[in-house]
Motif scaffolding. Structure first.
Motif, mmCIF file in Angstrom:
data_model
loop_
_atom_site.group_PDB
_atom_site.id
_atom_site.type_symbol
_atom_site.label_atom_id
_atom_site.label_comp_id
_atom_site.label_asym_id
_atom_site.label_seq_id
_atom_site.Cartn_x
_atom_site.Cartn_y
_atom_site.Cartn_z
ATOM 1 N N GLN A 197 -16.877 21.269 29.397
ATOM 2 C CA GLN A 197 -18.157 20.723 29.550
ATOM 3 C C GLN A 197 -18.235 20.359 27.625
ATOM 4 O O GLN A 197 -19.610 19.731 27.370
ATOM 5 C CB GLN A 197 -19.512 21.380 29.921
ATOM 6 N N LEU A 198 -17.342 20.685 26.894
ATOM 7 C CA LEU A 198 -18.092 20.596 25.115
ATOM 8 C C LEU A 198 -17.633 19.679 24.921
ATOM 9 O O LEU A 198 -15.968 19.226 24.929
ATOM 10 C CB LEU A 198 -17.265 22.181 24.946
ATOM 11 N N GLU A 199 -17.330 19.167 23.740
ATOM 12 C CA GLU A 199 -17.534 18.478 22.573
ATOM 13 C C GLU A 199 -15.772 18.712 22.610
ATOM 14 O O GLU A 199 -15.588 19.925 21.921
ATOM 15 C CB GLU A 199 -17.899 18.272 21.264
ATOM 16 N N GLY A 200 -14.546 17.643 21.834
ATOM 17 C CA GLY A 200 -13.946 18.286 21.241
ATOM 18 C C GLY A 200 -14.339 18.224 19.792
ATOM 19 O O GLY A 200 -14.545 18.202 19.535
ATOM 20 N N VAL A 201 -13.140 19.242 19.881
ATOM 21 C CA VAL A 201 -12.317 19.957 18.282
ATOM 22 C C VAL A 201 -12.025 19.014 17.435
ATOM 23 O O VAL A 201 -11.288 18.235 17.746
ATOM 24 C CB VAL A 201 -12.118 21.249 18.078
ATOM 25 N N GLY A 202 -11.850 18.958 15.868
ATOM 26 C CA GLY A 202 -11.247 18.354 14.484
ATOM 27 C C GLY A 202 -9.822 19.555 13.800
ATOM 28 O O GLY A 202 -9.313 19.518 13.520
#
Length: 305
Positions: A197-202
């Motif tokens: 459910q979470l936004e992707g990371v960098g």
């Protein structure tokens, strides 16, 4: 028993246990040889704090690398801390300054692990791939705290997700970072479903040993990582584990998923050069960075044989 130091003009120590596999003395010797300094870092494989505190009184002592299990225990014996040492709550570097009024030597502490993590990303990856995005830290120990500090202080990370097989260790990181003023926006990601459910990371910093997950908790933590690796945005992953080899399961997963993998020896090199900045008074640009990278790369190649 005190190590032999009479053959050099100035000496430091690598203080910890166990330290047999540490590349620290090799790194620093490369720096001193290239600068023409007759200095040496002497391994002190010991758990005896009183021995160490006695040895550092020597007039030719310039400073020490402090590693496990002493990074927190050393704090109460120091005269002062840099902001990094204070905020991370652990010291890996002891350096000397002089009290301007009394001329007395002051034993100071800092944490260069945070600089090692920061420089690994800025020198190997494009900031656009990780700045102003969420980040992910795997692990629950001292390196995880250093990673949170670096991501929060310099790398413009948004939310920082924490994943680890042990929920109580994650809670300890959350509590400690909050108490030290940089705990906002830390989120424990405990399940694969939550990760989806979470936004992707960098930026991802992996601060765990290399192992194949066996327990249910280990397998869930690995699945969380895999969910983030498979998201559409691909950034850079720093694999802090480099002994016995930096080519870990996590590094392989990252590579297969299209991420840029940064080896943990990069963090080791830049934290070490930052130590020498404190000890020699020279800026990093004046230090033999390329020679150090070459020597450490050769050492890694030996380990592969």
């Amino acid at each position: 028993m005190a190590p032999e130091v009479s053959h050099v003009e100035r000496h430091g120590y690598l203080f910890g246990h166990p330290i047999a596999h540490s590349m620290s003395p090799l790194l620093h010797q490369t720096v001193y040889d290239n600068l023409g300094l007759n200095w040496s870092q002497v391994p002190l494989d010991s758990t005896d704090m009183s021995l160490f505190l006695n040895l550092i009184k020597h007039p030719q002592f310039y400073g020490a690398s402090v590693t496990m299990p002493h990074k927190v225990a050393i704090l109460k014996h120091l005269d002062g801390l840099t902001p990094e040492g204070r905020d991370v709550g652990a010291v890996n570097t002891l350096f000397i300054r002089e009290d301007p009024e009394t001329g007395k030597r002051l034993f100071m502490g800092t944490n260069t692990d945070v600089i090692g993590i920061r420089e690994s990303f800025f020198r190997n990856a494009t900031p656009e791939s990780f700045e102003n995005r969420p980040a992910l830290v795997i692990g629950g120990g001292g390196a995880a705290r250093s990673a949170v500090y670096a991501l929060r202080t310099w790398m413009k990370a948004g939310t920082i997700y924490l994943v680890n097989r042990d929920a109580s260790e994650v809670q300890a990181v959350l509590d400690e970072c909050t108490a030290r003023g940089y705990g906002s926006g830390l989120v424990h990601v405990a399940t694969e479903a939550q990760a989806q459910q979470l936004e992707g990371v960098g930026a991802i910093v992996a601060c765990v040993p290399n192992f194949t997950p066996k327990t249910a908790e280990e397998q869930e933590a690995r699945k969380v990582l895999e969910v983030f690796l498979d998201k559409s945005h691909k950034g850079a992953i720093l694999e802090m584990c480099y002994h016995p080899s930096p080519y870990t399961e996590i590094a392989e997963l990252g590579q297969k998923a299209g991420w840029q993998v940064i080896l943990g020896t990069e963090a080791m090199i830049y934290q070490g050069l930052e130590q020498d900045r404190y000890w020699t008074g020279k800026e990093t640009a004046e230090l033999p960075v390329a020679q150090v990278q070459s020597v450490i790369a050769s050492k890694l190649d030996e380990a592969k044989l």
